[in-house]
Design a protein around this motif. Structure first.
Motif, short mmCIF file in Angstrom:
data_model
loop_
_atom_site.label_atom_id
_atom_site.label_comp_id
_atom_site.label_asym_id
_atom_site.label_seq_id
_atom_site.Cartn_x
_atom_site.Cartn_y
_atom_site.Cartn_z
N LEU A 58 0.83 -1.21 0.00
CA LEU A 58 0.00 0.00 0.00
C LEU A 58 0.85 1.26 0.00
O LEU A 58 0.41 2.32 -0.39
CB LEU A 58 -0.91 0.02 1.23
CG LEU A 58 -1.83 -1.17 1.38
CD1 LEU A 58 -2.57 -1.12 2.71
CD2 LEU A 58 -2.80 -1.23 0.23
N VAL A 72 -1.71 -11.66 1.23
CA VAL A 72 -1.56 -10.79 2.40
C VAL A 72 -2.92 -10.29 2.84
O VAL A 72 -3.71 -9.81 2.02
CB VAL A 72 -0.67 -9.58 2.06
CG1 VAL A 72 -0.50 -8.70 3.30
CG2 VAL A 72 0.67 -10.02 1.53
N PHE A 93 -15.97 -8.68 2.31
CA PHE A 93 -15.43 -7.73 1.33
C PHE A 93 -14.28 -8.33 0.50
O PHE A 93 -14.26 -8.24 -0.73
CB PHE A 93 -14.94 -6.46 2.04
CG PHE A 93 -14.46 -5.39 1.10
CD1 PHE A 93 -15.35 -4.49 0.56
CD2 PHE A 93 -13.11 -5.29 0.75
CE1 PHE A 93 -14.92 -3.50 -0.31
CE2 PHE A 93 -12.67 -4.31 -0.13
CZ PHE A 93 -13.58 -3.41 -0.65
N GLY A 94 -13.36 -8.97 1.21
CA GLY A 94 -12.20 -9.53 0.52
C GLY A 94 -12.56 -10.69 -0.39
O GLY A 94 -11.95 -10.89 -1.44
N ALA A 97 -13.94 -9.29 -3.48
CA ALA A 97 -12.83 -8.77 -4.28
C ALA A 97 -12.14 -9.91 -5.02
O ALA A 97 -11.64 -9.74 -6.13
CB ALA A 97 -11.83 -8.04 -3.38
N ILE A 146 -10.26 -14.38 3.60
CA ILE A 146 -9.61 -14.62 2.30
C ILE A 146 -8.54 -15.69 2.41
O ILE A 146 -7.84 -15.96 1.44
CB ILE A 146 -9.00 -13.33 1.71
CG1 ILE A 146 -7.88 -12.78 2.61
CG2 ILE A 146 -10.08 -12.27 1.50
CD1 ILE A 146 -7.08 -11.66 1.94
N ALA B 151 -9.73 -0.92 -0.35
CA ALA B 151 -9.98 -1.57 -1.65
C ALA B 151 -8.67 -2.05 -2.26
O ALA B 151 -8.59 -3.16 -2.79
CB ALA B 151 -10.68 -0.59 -2.58
N LEU B 152 -7.65 -1.22 -2.12
CA LEU B 152 -6.33 -1.58 -2.66
C LEU B 152 -5.78 -2.80 -1.92
O LEU B 152 -5.26 -3.74 -2.53
CB LEU B 152 -5.40 -0.38 -2.50
CG LEU B 152 -4.02 -0.47 -3.14
CD1 LEU B 152 -4.15 -0.65 -4.65
CD2 LEU B 152 -3.21 0.80 -2.82
N TYR B 154 -7.29 -5.21 -0.50
CA TYR B 154 -7.95 -6.47 -0.84
C TYR B 154 -8.04 -6.67 -2.35
O TYR B 154 -8.72 -7.59 -2.80
CB TYR B 154 -9.33 -6.52 -0.19
CG TYR B 154 -9.24 -6.83 1.28
CD1 TYR B 154 -9.14 -8.14 1.74
CD2 TYR B 154 -9.19 -5.80 2.22
CE1 TYR B 154 -9.00 -8.42 3.08
CE2 TYR B 154 -9.06 -6.07 3.57
CZ TYR B 154 -8.97 -7.38 3.99
OH TYR B 154 -8.82 -7.65 5.31
N GLY B 155 -7.40 -5.80 -3.10
CA GLY B 155 -7.40 -5.96 -4.55
C GLY B 155 -8.79 -5.91 -5.16
O GLY B 155 -9.09 -6.67 -6.08
N ALA B 156 -9.64 -5.02 -4.64
CA ALA B 156 -11.01 -4.94 -5.14
C ALA B 156 -11.02 -4.47 -6.59
O ALA B 156 -10.35 -3.49 -6.92
CB ALA B 156 -11.83 -4.00 -4.28
N PRO B 157 -11.75 -5.16 -7.47
CA PRO B 157 -11.85 -4.72 -8.86
C PRO B 157 -12.68 -3.46 -8.98
O PRO B 157 -13.38 -3.07 -8.04
CB PRO B 157 -12.54 -5.90 -9.55
CG PRO B 157 -13.28 -6.61 -8.47
CD PRO B 157 -12.52 -6.38 -7.21
N GLN B 160 -16.40 -3.38 -7.90
CA GLN B 160 -16.62 -3.38 -6.45
C GLN B 160 -16.29 -2.01 -5.86
O GLN B 160 -17.01 -1.51 -4.99
CB GLN B 160 -15.77 -4.46 -5.79
CG GLN B 160 -16.15 -4.69 -4.33
CD GLN B 160 -15.27 -5.72 -3.65
OE1 GLN B 160 -14.20 -6.06 -4.15
NE2 GLN B 160 -15.71 -6.20 -2.51
#
Ligand SMILES: Nc1ncnc2c1ncn2[C@@H]1O[C@H](COP(=O)(O)OP(=O)(O)OP(=O)(O)O)[C@@H](O)[C@H]1O
Ligand SMILES: [Mg+2]
Lengths: 248, 246
Positions: A58, A72, A93-94, A97, A146, B151-152, B154-157, B160
């Motif tokens: 990040l 991760v 949420f994950g 995703a 996840i 979002a970043l 969890y790699g959200a598209p 989402q």
């Protein structure tokens, strides 16, 4: 049920991070692999969250190499739940995703939430209708849903009352064991470190670097042991880092 | 609603009617008609069926103007927040449009379109569009960076990120603007109808005024108020959901 993650690994070398005009981290190296829980300590503002951010991808380092093997999951310093979603959907949420449908994500997270002590009656509640401890549990469930190999926990137990804290600590340790996680726990509390963790890394200096890195064994089982071990830990950190250790 | 708030809401309305009665006693029937007489007239209007057509016409003006204004505001807000330069230009235009009093729009619309039904709808739409546009721009801007980071992490598209993070924040910003715009739409539509004539409730009020029929005028005012309160309650029920956390 959870698969092994024997290959999970966090490897940082010569990492520098600049935030704004200020250099926060300088020449940080971390090498963690396999099952284990490592405490990351250091005074407030030193760069602990920043370091977790680098590991999670990040925060972009200005120099150095980063290699992280394994999925991760990050538990942020605040629960960071979406206010417009139910506890159940926040926990999923994950998974969404990762491509699971809304219903699949719900089915997969229900049991996890219950394991963390959220009764089915609470699953439909928005975060604003949950207590602080429950929000924290949802955030932890979201991370574990996840099925990560690497778990990063940024002070997940602060602001909780003592008994809740003790419960969640035990749960976190149990999960690291049963899922073979490579985990980092940011904490200000040396007692927490000696009870839960296998290793302690100390960030110190200006800009910060890993000033001490000590193994903990055995972990303390009782509070009396833990208090004794915690003061011994502080002494070792001071000897190794060559400075007075302040944590808060 | 619980019993207690309903009771006090009713008490508030009763007080208002009492004041109205008092005004009637003080000023006489040409200043304010008696409440009882007015309600009788409303019942007569209802029984003869006279009430429906003007109510429908005014509702159509409100719905058309509100729908077009809100849609324009939302679409332009999306475009303006996607393209910074366009956004700056649109914001300047919105500020100017907002500065023009609604009555000026009525006059202009009468000049442009003549005394037709489009005048109230146009006035409503042009009054609402810049308000919704502004709220939309604010909502798109006010995105919380910590949720983007989530979002970043969890790699959200993008789907989402749009539906679970961006749009809910926009909805929280835009919903209050839409709700207040709806109340505004009724008032503006009535005003435009009074000035432009026609078959809506405002037209009826204008006719009654010309005939010096204060009872009839007041009856239509009360009917318009009832419609306004009904739509307001309806909207409050629909938009109650995403109220927490701004
Ligand atoms: N988004 C940001 N932009 C600019 N500077 C930042 C940002 N986040 C943190 N910093 C700076 O980076 C430094 C390290 O912050 P960080 O949050 O990593 O500290 P920390 O060790 O986690 O502190 P705490 O124990 O209080 O959580 C601080 O000096 C802070 O001011
Ligand atoms: Mg921090």
């Amino acid at each position: 049920m959870p698969p092994d993650h024997p290959s999970a690994r966090i490897c940082l070398n010569h990492i520098d991070v600049r935030r704004g005009a200020e250099i926060v981290l300088r020449d940080v190296a971390v090498d963690l692999k396999g099952r284990g829980l490592t405490a990351l300590m250091g005074v407030s503002g030193i760069g602990k969250s920043t370091l977790l951010g680098v590991i999670a991808g990040l925060v972009k380092p200005t120099a150095g190499t980063r290699q992280v093997d394994g999925k991760v999951a990050m538990i942020f310093q605040d629960p960071r739940l979406l206010p417009w979603q139910s506890a159940l959907d926040n926990a999923g949420f994950g998974l969404r995703a990762a491509g699971f449908s809304k219903d699949e994500a719900r089915d997969k997270t229900r049991l996890l939430l219950e394991r963390f002590g959220l009764r089915p009656a609470d699953h439909g509640k928005r975060p604003s209708a949950l207590s602080g401890g429950m929000r924290q549990r949802v955030a932890i469930a979201r991370a574990l849903a996840i099925d990560p190999g690497v778990l990063l926990m940024d002070e997940p137990f602060t602001g909780l009352d003592v008994s809740l804290r003790a419960d969640l600590r035990q749960l976190a340790r149990a999960i690291v064991e049963e899922r073979n996680l490579t985990a980092i726990l940011v904490t200000h509390d040396p007692v927490e470190a000696v009870m839960l963790c296998d290793r302690v890394m100390l960030l110190a200096g200006q800009p910060a670097y890993i000033a001490a890195d000590v193994a903990i064994s055995p972990r303390s089982g009782t509070m009396v042991e833990a208090y004794r071990a915690a003061s011994a830990l502080m002494r070792r950190l001071e000897v190794e880092s060559g400075s007075i250790v302040r944590l808060a | 609603m619980a019993a207690r708030p309903i009771f006090f809401a009713a008490a508030g309305v009763a007080c208002l009617i009492a004041l109205w009665q008092f005004g009637f006693a003080l000023g006489g029937p040409f200043v304010l008609p008696a409440p009882a007489q007015t309600f009788e007239r409303i019942i007569v209007l209802g029984q003869t069926g006279t009430i429906w057509q003007p109510a429908a016409v005014t509702s159509a003006h409100v719905i058309a103007g509100f729908g077009a204004g809100a849609a324009a505001g939302i679409l332009l807000g999306l475009a303006g927040s996607a393209l910074d330069d366009l956004g700056a230009a649109l914001e300047a235009i919105a500020t100017i449009i907002l500065g023009v009093p609604p009555i000026v729009w009525v006059v202009l619309a009468l000049l442009w379109f003549g005394p037709r039904g489009i005048v109230p709808a146009f006035t409503v739409g042009i009054g609402i569009a810049p308000v919704v546009f502004g709220a939309m721009m604010a909502g798109m801007r006010a995105s919380r960076p910590e949720f983007d980071e989530l979002a970043l992490a969890y790699g959200a598209p993008w789907r989402q990120r749009l539906f679970e993070i961006r749009l809910p924040q926009v909805a929280i910003a835009v919903t209050p603007a839409l709700a207040s715009s709806l109340g505004f739409a009724w008032k503006i539509s009535l005003m435009a109808e009074v000035l432009s004539g026609g078959s809506g409730i405002g037209g009826r009020i204008a006719d009654a005024r010309a005939d010096l029929d204060t009872v009839e005028a007041m009856a239509w005012v009360v009917i318009a108020l009832i419609l306004l309160v009904l739509t307001d309650r309806m909207l409050a029920r629909i938009t109650k959901a995403p109220s927490d956390a701004a």
